[in-house]
Scaffold this motif. Structure first.
Motif, PDB file in Angstrom:
ATOM      1  N   GLU A 412      -0.010  78.063  42.488  1.00 15.92           N
ATOM      2  CA  GLU A 412      -0.099  76.597  42.457  1.00 15.92           C
ATOM      3  C   GLU A 412       1.281  75.966  42.314  1.00 15.92           C
ATOM      4  O   GLU A 412       1.573  74.944  42.945  1.00 15.92           O
ATOM      5  N   PHE A 413       2.125  76.575  41.504  1.00 14.52           N
ATOM      6  CA  PHE A 413       3.481  76.048  41.344  1.00 14.52           C
ATOM      7  C   PHE A 413       4.256  76.178  42.654  1.00 14.52           C
ATOM      8  O   PHE A 413       5.000  75.275  43.039  1.00 14.52           O
ATOM      9  N   ARG A 414       4.088  77.293  43.332  1.00 24.75           N
ATOM     10  CA  ARG A 414       4.762  77.489  44.618  1.00 24.75           C
ATOM     11  C   ARG A 414       4.385  76.367  45.580  1.00 24.75           C
ATOM     12  O   ARG A 414       5.245  75.756  46.222  1.00 24.75           O
ATOM     13  N   ASP A 415       3.103  76.081  45.705  1.00 27.01           N
ATOM     14  CA  ASP A 415       2.659  75.003  46.588  1.00 27.01           C
ATOM     15  C   ASP A 415       3.221  73.663  46.140  1.00 27.01           C
ATOM     16  O   ASP A 415       3.587  72.819  46.974  1.00 27.01           O
ATOM     17  N   ALA A 416       3.315  73.456  44.833  1.00 26.62           N
ATOM     18  CA  ALA A 416       3.822  72.188  44.304  1.00 26.62           C
ATOM     19  C   ALA A 416       5.294  71.991  44.638  1.00 26.62           C
ATOM     20  O   ALA A 416       5.721  70.880  44.994  1.00 26.62           O
ATOM     21  N   VAL A 417       6.085  73.040  44.554  1.00 22.69           N
ATOM     22  CA  VAL A 417       7.508  72.888  44.844  1.00 22.69           C
ATOM     23  C   VAL A 417       7.739  72.729  46.351  1.00 22.69           C
ATOM     24  O   VAL A 417       8.630  71.990  46.779  1.00 22.69           O
ATOM     25  N   TYR A 418       6.900  73.384  47.174  1.00 23.30           N
ATOM     26  CA  TYR A 418       6.988  73.143  48.623  1.00 23.30           C
ATOM     27  C   TYR A 418       6.737  71.664  48.916  1.00 23.30           C
ATOM     28  O   TYR A 418       7.452  71.040  49.715  1.00 23.30           O
ATOM     29  N   ARG A 419       5.728  71.109  48.288  1.00 22.84           N
ATOM     30  CA  ARG A 419       5.390  69.700  48.507  1.00 22.84           C
ATOM     31  C   ARG A 419       6.493  68.789  47.978  1.00 22.84           C
ATOM     32  O   ARG A 419       6.829  67.778  48.611  1.00 22.84           O
ATOM     33  N   GLU A 420       7.064  69.156  46.841  1.00 20.74           N
ATOM     34  CA  GLU A 420       8.129  68.328  46.271  1.00 20.74           C
ATOM     35  C   GLU A 420       9.345  68.304  47.175  1.00 20.74           C
ATOM     36  O   GLU A 420       9.985  67.261  47.361  1.00 20.74           O
ATOM     37  N   ARG A 421       9.698  69.438  47.756  1.00 21.92           N
ATOM     38  CA  ARG A 421      10.803  69.477  48.716  1.00 21.92           C
ATOM     39  C   ARG A 421      10.487  68.588  49.922  1.00 21.92           C
ATOM     40  O   ARG A 421      11.354  67.867  50.429  1.00 21.92           O
ATOM     41  N   GLU A 422       9.252  68.650  50.400  1.00 17.58           N
ATOM     42  CA  GLU A 422       8.842  67.862  51.567  1.00 17.58           C
ATOM     43  C   GLU A 422       9.040  66.372  51.323  1.00 17.58           C
ATOM     44  O   GLU A 422       9.488  65.639  52.220  1.00 17.58           O
ATOM     45  N   LEU A 423       8.750  65.911  50.116  1.00 19.60           N
ATOM     46  CA  LEU A 423       8.853  64.490  49.800  1.00 19.60           C
ATOM     47  C   LEU A 423      10.271  64.100  49.410  1.00 19.60           C
ATOM     48  O   LEU A 423      10.803  63.095  49.880  1.00 19.60           O
ATOM     49  N   GLU A 424      10.881  64.877  48.553  1.00 24.04           N
ATOM     50  CA  GLU A 424      12.213  64.540  48.049  1.00 24.04           C
ATOM     51  C   GLU A 424      13.276  64.616  49.139  1.00 24.04           C
ATOM     52  O   GLU A 424      14.185  63.792  49.199  1.00 24.04           O
TER      53      GLU A 424
END
Length: 480
Positions: A412-424
């Motif tokens: 879940e954390f892995r998916d969250a950081v992928y998403r955070e990179r996508e937005l940031e």
């Protein structure tokens, strides 16, 4: 200083340098020759400054690199522009115009090789000399790294090539050989570059830039412990921090700030920020070209935070209160707010962020999770980015829209950081690179309705123009 190619390259460099020092305007070009250049420290600096033009040019970060990355994702749509449509729909071929980065990168590598051949013989301060050599090697490493990510195996050039036959018979080498040079170059760079420069020379590669490059290279290769450790080293330098206001990351009035690690430097009427005009819609900036059309679904799923307010828009409201409504979302983050009353196209003074501290924190968070799971240190890094993203200039926070992360599994954390990179990091030439390195290019684009995407598109085609000049080159699978 052995061949005419040196003279040509230096003359081109002197004509094209755009952003480092006024001293460049005082060099009489009549006197540039193999016999009288590279004689002193000033000329060594001029040669180093010329390298940065290969980051700001149209075939680099001004246009090509972000187009290759951001249209081949679920974030940007091709709109009505033919080249953008080809990227958006994965229908490009070896004659595709945006593949010009290949030539841009090898021009940069040639300039570096000339510097490495000639600067060691100059009688100058050894610390500064090694700094210039390190600067050149960092730029070479970054261009080779981009070439590997875009094209896979590529030709290796470490010396100034003299004959036409040598240039025309230079085969692609296994990318691991290229990676060996990248690591060698960046190790030298991090040990010899300064932490910073005088304000008149801001924008040059630093020790922090070399360490950040190493962190990204290790992350791309799945070497998570090394990526984490290098990111931690950058964090421990005490030089960088997140800007409190997300808009300040991009506003020309606050460029080269504490979040900046390495940026492509743009100056009005020398080399202006084309990406501002191209991505911004009409009515927002001088000569808005409407090419930054954002997928409606991607826009709707972007959490309603201050970061979204700065990154994308359906309505443009100027600082004076004038507003324009658009029928679809557009990129907003590159609007040069302090220059909206200027005239002229392609004249923005925005910098393009190549490396910034927010990415360092996200590299650390991702790599720490892969090494040790979702530890407190990993949460601290990613939540720092999320807190800044949800915080408005008046200090209020959209906590409900973007809360701190907690209690996640490793997956879940892995998916969250992928998403955070996508937005940031949206629209900053990371999208395609990230989707390829994480194995999600096909899945994400097919889910967005881009049915043409396939394993072929895990690499771009080698430009046909390069193959025509170098008979030893072969084409990537699927593009013949």
């Amino acid at each position: 200083m052995k061949s005419n190619i040196v003279t040509l390259s230096l003359i081109l460099a002197l004509f094209s340098v755009s952003s480092c020092e006024d001293v460049l305007e005082e060099v009489p070009l009549d006197f540039v020759s193999p016999e009288n250049f590279y004689t002193n420290a000033t000329e060594a600096r001029i040669a180093a400054y010329s390298l940065y033009n290969t980051l700001v040019n149209r075939n680099s970060y001004n246009v090509a690199l972000w187009k290759l990355n951001d249209y081949a994702t679920n974030a940007l749509d091709g709109g009505a522009n033919n080249s953008n449509i080809q990227l958006d729909e994965f229908t490009y071929d070896p004659n595709f115009g945006e593949l010009g980065y290949w030539n841009e990168a090898y021009q940069a590598i040639l300039r570096v090789n000339i510097i490495l051949e000639n600067v060691p013989d100059i009688n100058m301060d050894e610390t500064e000399k090694n700094g210039i050599l390190a600067e050149a090697r960092a730029i070479r490493a970054w261009h080779y790294f981009n070439l590997i990510r875009l094209f896979g195996d590529v030709p290796l050039r470490t010396e100034v090539q003299i004959t036409r036959s040598e240039a025309a018979n230079n085969p692609r080498l296994n990318k691991e050989i290229i990676y060996d040079l990248i690591f060698e170059d960046l190790a030298f760079a991090e040990n010899n570059l300064p932490l910073d420069y005088p304000s008149s020379e801001v924008g040059r590669a630093t020790q922090g830039a070399a360490k950040t490059m190493l962190a990204i290279v290790h992350l791309t290769r799945g070497e998570f412990q090394q990526a984490r450790d290098k990111a931690q080293e950058v964090m421990n330098l005490g030089v960088y921090e997140l800007m409190a206001d997300y808009r300040d990351v991009y506003d020309p009035d606050t460029k080269n700030n504490a979040e900046h690690i390495l940026s492509a430097q743009y100056q009005k009427f020398r080399v202006g920020a084309w990406f501002e005009s191209i991505l911004s819609p009409a009515g927002s900036v001088p000569c808005g070209f409407n090419q930054g059309t954002v997928s409606r679904e991607w826009y709707d799923e972007f959490p309603d935070t201050y970061r979204k307010e700065i990154s994308v828009m359906t309505t443009f409201v100027s600082d004076a209160g004038d507003s324009v409504e658009y029928d679809r979302p557009h990129v907003k983050k590159y609007i040069a707010w302090s220059q909206l009353d200027r005239g002229g196209c392609f004249s923005g003074e925005n910098n393009f962020p190549i490396l910034r501290y927010a990415e360092v924190l996200l590299i650390f968070a991702e790599a720490e999770n892969e090494v040790a799971g979702s530890t407190p240190a990993a949460y601290e890094a990613i939540n720092a980015v999320r807190k800044r993203a949800r915080t408005w200039p008046d200090g209020t926070e959209d906590v409900e829209a973007l809360p701190d992360l907690a209690g996640l599994s490793q997956d879940e954390f892995r998916d969250a950081v992928y998403r955070e990179r996508e937005l940031e990091l949206c629209f900053e030439a990371h999208g395609w690179f990230d989707l390829v390195r994480t194995g999600r290019l096909i899945e994400v684009n097919q889910a967005a309705g881009k049915t043409n995407v396939s394993e072929t598109h895990l690499l771009y085609p080698v430009p046909q123009s390069a193959i025509d000049l170098n008979t030893a080159l072969t084409q990537n699978p699927g593009y013949n």
